[in-house]
Enzyme design. Sequence first.
Site, PDB file in Angstrom:
ATOM      1  CG  HIS A  98      -2.074  -0.929   1.134  1.00  0.00           C
ATOM      2  ND1 HIS A  98      -1.960  -2.258   1.457  1.00  0.00           N
ATOM      3  CD2 HIS A  98      -3.359  -0.754   0.739  1.00  0.00           C
ATOM      4  CE1 HIS A  98      -3.126  -2.857   1.272  1.00  0.00           C
ATOM      5  NE2 HIS A  98      -3.983  -1.972   0.837  1.00  0.00           N
ATOM      6  CE  LYS A 146      -3.743  -0.565   4.770  1.00  0.00           C
ATOM      7  NZ  LYS A 146      -4.988   0.153   5.111  1.00  0.00           N
TER       8      LYS A 146
END
Length: 255
Positions: free
Chosen positions: A144, A148
Amino acid sequence: MAKIGIIGAGGRMGRAIAAAAADAGAKVSGGIDRPGTQPDALGDVPLLADAASLAAVSDVMVDFSSPAALAAHLDAAAAAGTPIVIGTTGLEPAHHALIDEAAKSVAVLQAFNTSLGVNLLAHLVRETAARLGTDWDIEIVEMHHRHKVDAPSGTGILLGQAAAAGREVALADVAVRGRDGITGARPEGAIGFAVLRGGSVAGDHQVVFAGEGERLELGHRAESRAIFARGAVKAALWLAGRAPGRYTMNDVLGL
């Protein structure tokens, strides 16, 4: 068409959900965001005072905000009898206990990931794990964007739970969350997680089934946050008017 209220309406996902609702022909009844949020931060979505006000004018609410705010949002949904879709990640067991309690009086759909493709992937992972023995090693690799804050991702956990369910074991009993140093041989039956963070990646997930002399890889790449928003709107429209209970994206997909 159901009226959808957006919790976290000023964020990236909130704005994407508003756009997806418009594309689906649904009405956005309003939105809420952090205290101090200015009305123009929500674009064309009306800014309301709090979750109770939003629940009162909505047929269903969608929450992509923060774990810390979940209790208040569930209380508002239950008090008004307004179904709620929860896409917030980073939830702990205590949050799931709150969801279970709220689901006694209102329809609640909690999803680690609202992408239709990801949820179909989880179904395939479960079916695959059920048919392959523990001599096939399972590894989950996810990547990600650099911002995040939770790891593994909620989707990674979803896929791990699917694999564990296929083998009829508890994920907590077989998960390997990190490896460093002299770890020894890989335990048979373990479900491993590898976490990558960087750049602007919306979400890449791969489940590797590694056997002797062969490897099966099942994966999904998110190219835009719009896929999560479309899935969330589909879930919201499906949930509106449902009886109290706890639902999942599998129910939306008929799996």
